[in-house]
Design a protein around this motif. Structure first.
Motif, mmCIF file in Angstrom:
data_model
loop_
_atom_site.group_PDB
_atom_site.id
_atom_site.type_symbol
_atom_site.label_atom_id
_atom_site.label_comp_id
_atom_site.label_asym_id
_atom_site.label_seq_id
_atom_site.Cartn_x
_atom_site.Cartn_y
_atom_site.Cartn_z
ATOM 1 N N MET A 179 0.836 -1.204 0.000
ATOM 2 C CA MET A 179 0.000 0.000 0.000
ATOM 3 C C MET A 179 0.870 1.254 0.000
ATOM 4 O O MET A 179 0.617 2.207 -0.718
ATOM 5 C CB MET A 179 -0.853 0.056 1.275
ATOM 6 C CG MET A 179 -2.151 -0.628 1.327
ATOM 7 S SD MET A 179 -3.106 -0.841 -0.122
ATOM 8 C CE MET A 179 -3.821 0.718 -0.389
ATOM 9 N N LEU A 223 -1.740 1.279 -9.371
ATOM 10 C CA LEU A 223 -2.885 0.545 -8.820
ATOM 11 C C LEU A 223 -2.975 -0.854 -9.424
ATOM 12 O O LEU A 223 -3.283 -1.821 -8.729
ATOM 13 C CB LEU A 223 -4.191 1.303 -9.073
ATOM 14 C CG LEU A 223 -4.392 2.556 -8.231
ATOM 15 C CD1 LEU A 223 -5.669 3.264 -8.639
ATOM 16 C CD2 LEU A 223 -4.437 2.221 -6.756
ATOM 17 N N LEU A 266 -0.547 -3.020 -7.724
ATOM 18 C CA LEU A 266 -1.003 -3.278 -6.360
ATOM 19 C C LEU A 266 -1.993 -4.446 -6.358
ATOM 20 O O LEU A 266 -1.868 -5.402 -5.582
ATOM 21 C CB LEU A 266 -1.671 -2.011 -5.816
ATOM 22 C CG LEU A 266 -2.245 -2.065 -4.414
ATOM 23 C CD1 LEU A 266 -1.141 -2.236 -3.401
ATOM 24 C CD2 LEU A 266 -3.034 -0.807 -4.110
ATOM 25 N N VAL A 267 -2.969 -4.376 -7.274
ATOM 26 C CA VAL A 267 -3.976 -5.428 -7.362
ATOM 27 C C VAL A 267 -3.328 -6.771 -7.715
ATOM 28 O O VAL A 267 -3.597 -7.792 -7.093
ATOM 29 C CB VAL A 267 -5.050 -5.055 -8.414
ATOM 30 C CG1 VAL A 267 -5.950 -6.235 -8.704
ATOM 31 C CG2 VAL A 267 -5.867 -3.869 -7.936
ATOM 32 N N TYR A 279 -1.527 -8.300 -4.772
ATOM 33 C CA TYR A 279 -2.437 -8.868 -3.766
ATOM 34 C C TYR A 279 -3.065 -10.159 -4.272
ATOM 35 O O TYR A 279 -3.297 -11.086 -3.502
ATOM 36 C CB TYR A 279 -3.499 -7.848 -3.328
ATOM 37 C CG TYR A 279 -3.057 -7.117 -2.095
ATOM 38 C CD1 TYR A 279 -3.013 -7.762 -0.864
ATOM 39 C CD2 TYR A 279 -2.622 -5.803 -2.157
ATOM 40 C CE1 TYR A 279 -2.566 -7.109 0.264
ATOM 41 C CE2 TYR A 279 -2.171 -5.133 -1.041
ATOM 42 C CZ TYR A 279 -2.147 -5.795 0.172
ATOM 43 O OH TYR A 279 -1.682 -5.162 1.279
ATOM 44 N N ILE A 280 -3.317 -10.238 -5.588
ATOM 45 C CA ILE A 280 -3.848 -11.495 -6.136
ATOM 46 C C ILE A 280 -2.809 -12.612 -5.965
ATOM 47 O O ILE A 280 -3.130 -13.712 -5.509
ATOM 48 C CB ILE A 280 -4.242 -11.323 -7.622
ATOM 49 C CG1 ILE A 280 -5.480 -10.428 -7.718
ATOM 50 C CG2 ILE A 280 -4.524 -12.676 -8.264
ATOM 51 C CD1 ILE A 280 -5.941 -10.137 -9.124
ATOM 52 N N ILE A 306 -10.689 -11.644 -1.798
ATOM 53 C CA ILE A 306 -9.226 -11.553 -1.755
ATOM 54 C C ILE A 306 -8.674 -10.129 -1.865
ATOM 55 O O ILE A 306 -7.508 -9.938 -1.622
ATOM 56 C CB ILE A 306 -8.537 -12.467 -2.798
ATOM 57 C CG1 ILE A 306 -8.803 -12.004 -4.214
ATOM 58 C CG2 ILE A 306 -8.947 -13.922 -2.614
ATOM 59 C CD1 ILE A 306 -7.972 -12.771 -5.218
ATOM 60 N N MET A 307 -9.517 -9.142 -2.204
ATOM 61 C CA MET A 307 -8.974 -7.781 -2.265
ATOM 62 C C MET A 307 -9.196 -7.059 -0.938
ATOM 63 O O MET A 307 -10.328 -6.923 -0.481
ATOM 64 C CB MET A 307 -9.679 -6.981 -3.369
ATOM 65 C CG MET A 307 -9.047 -7.111 -4.730
ATOM 66 S SD MET A 307 -7.322 -6.615 -4.706
ATOM 67 C CE MET A 307 -6.594 -8.061 -5.414
ATOM 68 N N VAL A 350 -7.294 -1.596 -0.644
ATOM 69 C CA VAL A 350 -6.962 -1.576 -2.072
ATOM 70 C C VAL A 350 -8.168 -1.085 -2.868
ATOM 71 O O VAL A 350 -8.041 -0.247 -3.762
ATOM 72 C CB VAL A 350 -6.515 -2.981 -2.532
ATOM 73 C CG1 VAL A 350 -6.294 -3.008 -4.027
ATOM 74 C CG2 VAL A 350 -5.263 -3.408 -1.804
ATOM 75 N N ILE A 363 -8.487 2.123 -5.323
ATOM 76 C CA ILE A 363 -8.901 2.022 -6.722
ATOM 77 C C ILE A 363 -10.046 2.992 -6.989
ATOM 78 O O ILE A 363 -10.024 3.747 -7.966
ATOM 79 C CB ILE A 363 -9.332 0.582 -7.070
ATOM 80 C CG1 ILE A 363 -8.118 -0.342 -7.002
ATOM 81 C CG2 ILE A 363 -9.966 0.514 -8.451
ATOM 82 C CD1 ILE A 363 -8.452 -1.788 -7.176
#
Lengths: 219, 222
Positions: free
Chosen positions: A170, A187, A190-191, A194-195, B64-65, B69, B73
Motif C-alpha cells: 500500500m 494501482l 497493487l492489485v 495482492y492477487i 481476496i482484495m 486496495v 482504486i
C-alpha cells in the motif's frame, strides 16, 4: 498502461511484497499460538487466566487493526515501550488474529462430543494424552474452515501497515502515485501483487477444508 | 499519561464528532448492503448458472482484495480513468457497500439453501399456497438466521471505517492525530491518552452490538 513504467516499478513492488508477506505470516504464526493458548485457557476454565483471555478476545475482536496499531506504535512509547515498526506490525496482527483464532478453536473444541473425552479416559489415557491425541486434533480439524477464513482476513489486514510507515505494498503504491502520478500502473500492480499473495491461499484453503473433515468421519 | 488533553477546550467533543462521521458512513453502507444483498441473494437462490457464475467471481474479488486496495482504486483510480471527481466519503460508501453486498448476498443465499425441502413440502401438504408458505414458514425462519449475522456485519463495517482516514476523511483517528499535533508542546504524552481513548471508543461502539448478535444467535438457535 505503460509497460516501461511497470518494469521500472517492479523491484520496488517485489521488495514491498516480500516485506508484507514476511510480516503477515509472522503475525499469523503468532496469532495461531495466541489463539490456541487463549482457547485452551477458556475451554478448561483455568482460573484468572480464562477471565483475562475473555477480556482480551472481546477487546481485540471489537476494535479495528488500524486503531490497535496506532496504540502499539504511537501510544506505548509514551509509557516506555518502544518497538520497531516491523515488530509493531507483526505484534498487532498477531494480537488481532489471536482473538479471532481463539474463538475459532474454542467453538471447535465445544463441538466435540463429550463421549470423545470420556472414551479417551476409559481407554486409560491421562488428561495430557487425552488433550494432545484426541481433543486437539479433532478440534483442529473442526476449526479448519475458521482458520482458513482468518488467515485470508489477516493477510488482507496487512494493507493497513502503511499507516505506521512500514514500506508495504500500500505504502509503495501511494508513494508512487504521489511522486509520479502513474496512478493506473501503480494501482494495477497493487492489485496484481495482492492477487499473487491471496489467490493461492484462497485455493489451498478451500482444498484443505475439503480434506480436513476427519472429525466428522462416519457421519 | 496525556488524558488531560481531552479535557482542554472542545477536544473530547471533536473526538466524538469523529466517531459520528465513522458511524454515519458505516450505517449508510450497511443499509445499502442489506437491501442489495437481499435482492442478489434471492436471485442466487433461483440457481441460474449465469447469475451464479457472475456472483462467484464478484465474491472472490471481494474475498481476496483488501478494502484498502478497493478504496484506493475507487478514490484514486476513478479520477484518473473516468475523470470523475468523487468525494472521499462517496468513495468509501461505494467500496463498503460493494463489499457488504457480496457478504450479505452470500449470507442470504446460505440461509435460503439451509431451509430443508421438508419445510416447503410440509406447508404444501397443509394446504398453504406459495405466498402463505413464504409468509408464514420460510421467511420467518430466514429472518431468524439472518438477523444475528447482519448485526455482525454492522460491527465489521464500523471497524472497517477506520480505514477512511487513509484517503483523507477526518474521522476519529484523524481528529486524534490533530489533537496530538496541536498539543505537542504543552502535553508531549498526549498520544497515549488520545489513542487509548480512541481504542475505547471503537470498543464501546462495537461491543454492545456484538453482544446483541451473540445473544440473538443463541436465543434463536432452533
Amino acid at each position: 498502461m505503460d509497460f516501461a513504467v511497470i518494469q521500472e516499478y517492479m523491484p520496488l513492488y517485489i521488495e514491498a511484497f516480500i516485506l508484507t508477506v514476511k510480516i503477515g505470516w509472522i503475525g499469523i504464526a503468532l496469532s495461531l499460538v495466541i489463539g490456541v493458548a487463549a482457547a485452551f485457557v477458556m475451554h478448561f476454565k483455568v482460573p484468572v487466566l480464562s477471565r483475562i483471555a475473555k477480556i482480551y478476545v472481546e477487546l481485540f475482536r471489537n476494535t479495528p487493526l488500524l486503531v490497535q496499531l496506532f496504540f502499539i506504535y504511537f501510544a506505548l512509547p509514551k509509557i516506555g515501550i518502544q518497538m520497531s515498526a516491523e515488530t509493531c506490525g507483526a505484534l498487532g496482527l498477531g494480537l488481532l488474529g489471536g482473538s479471532y483464532m481463539a474463538e475459532g478453536f474454542r467453538s471447535g473444541m465445544e463441538a466435540i462430543p463429550a463421549s470423545q473425552s470420556e472414551s479417551a479416559l476409559a481407554l486409560g489415557m491421562v488428561k495430557r494424552q487425552m488433550f494432545t491425541s484426541v481433543i486437539f486434533p479433532e478440534a483442529l480439524s473442526l476449526s479448519v474452515p475458521a482458520i482458513v477464513a482468518n488467515v485470508i482476513f489477516l493477510l488482507k489486514e496487512t494493507s493497513v501497515f502503511s499507516a505506521i510507515s512500514l514500506m508495504d505494498l500500500m505504502f509503495t503504491a501511494k508513494d508512487l502515485i504521489g511522486l509520479y502520478y502513474n496512478t493506473t500502473e501503480a494501482l494495477f500492480m497493487l492489485v496484481m501483487f495482492y492477487i499473487v499473495m491471496l489467490l493461492p491461499v484462497s485455493l489451498i484453503g478451500s482444498y484443505l477444508e475439503k480434506k480436513a473433515r476427519l472429525a466428522t468421519f462416519g457421519e | 499519561m496525556g488524558f488531560d488533553v481531552l479535557l482542554k477546550g472542545n477536544n473530547m467533543m471533536r473526538l466524538l464528532e469523529g466517531v459520528g462521521v465513522a458511524l454515519k458512513i458505516s450505517l449508510i453502507s450497511v443499509v445499502i448492503s442489506i437491501v442489495l444483498g437481499v435482492v442478489i441473494g434471492v436471485l442466487l437462490a433461483l440457481k441460474r448458472p449465469v447469475i451464479t457464475a457472475v456472483f462467484r467471481a464478484y465474491l472472490e474479488i471481494v474475498r481476496i482484495m483488501p478494502q484498502m486496495v478497493l478504496l484506493f482504486i475507487v478514490y484514486f483510480g476513478t479520477t484518473k480513468a473516468l475523470g470523475l471527481n468523487l468525494s472521499a466519503e462517496a468513495a468509501s460508501i461505494i467500496v463498503f457497500s460493494f463489499w457488504g453486498t457480496a457478504e450479505m448476498a452470500d449470507l442470504v443465499r446460505g440461509a435460503l439453501a439451509g431451509i430443508p425441502v421438508i419445510q416447503y413440502e410440509g406447508s404444501v401438504s397443509l394446504g398453504m399456497n406459495t405466498f402463505q408458505t413464504y409468509r408464514y414458514v420460510i421467511v420467518p425462519q430466514i429472518i431468524r438466521r439472518m438477523i444475528p449475522l447482519s448485526i455482525n456485519l454492522i460491527t465489521r463495517m464500523i471497524k472497517t471505517t477506520s480505514l477512511v482516514m487513509m484517503i483523507g476523511i477526518v474521522e476519529v483517528l484523524k481528529v486524534g492525530q490533530q489533537i496530538i499535533e496541536a498539543n505537542r508542546k504543552s502535553s508531549p504524552d498526549a498520544a497515549f491518552g488520545v489513542f487509548a481513548t480512541v481504542f475505547l471508543l471503537y470498543f464501546l461502539a462495537c461491543w454492545p452490538i456484538s453482544m446483541l448478535s451473540k445473544y440473538l444467535e443463541k436465543k434463536w438457535e432452533n
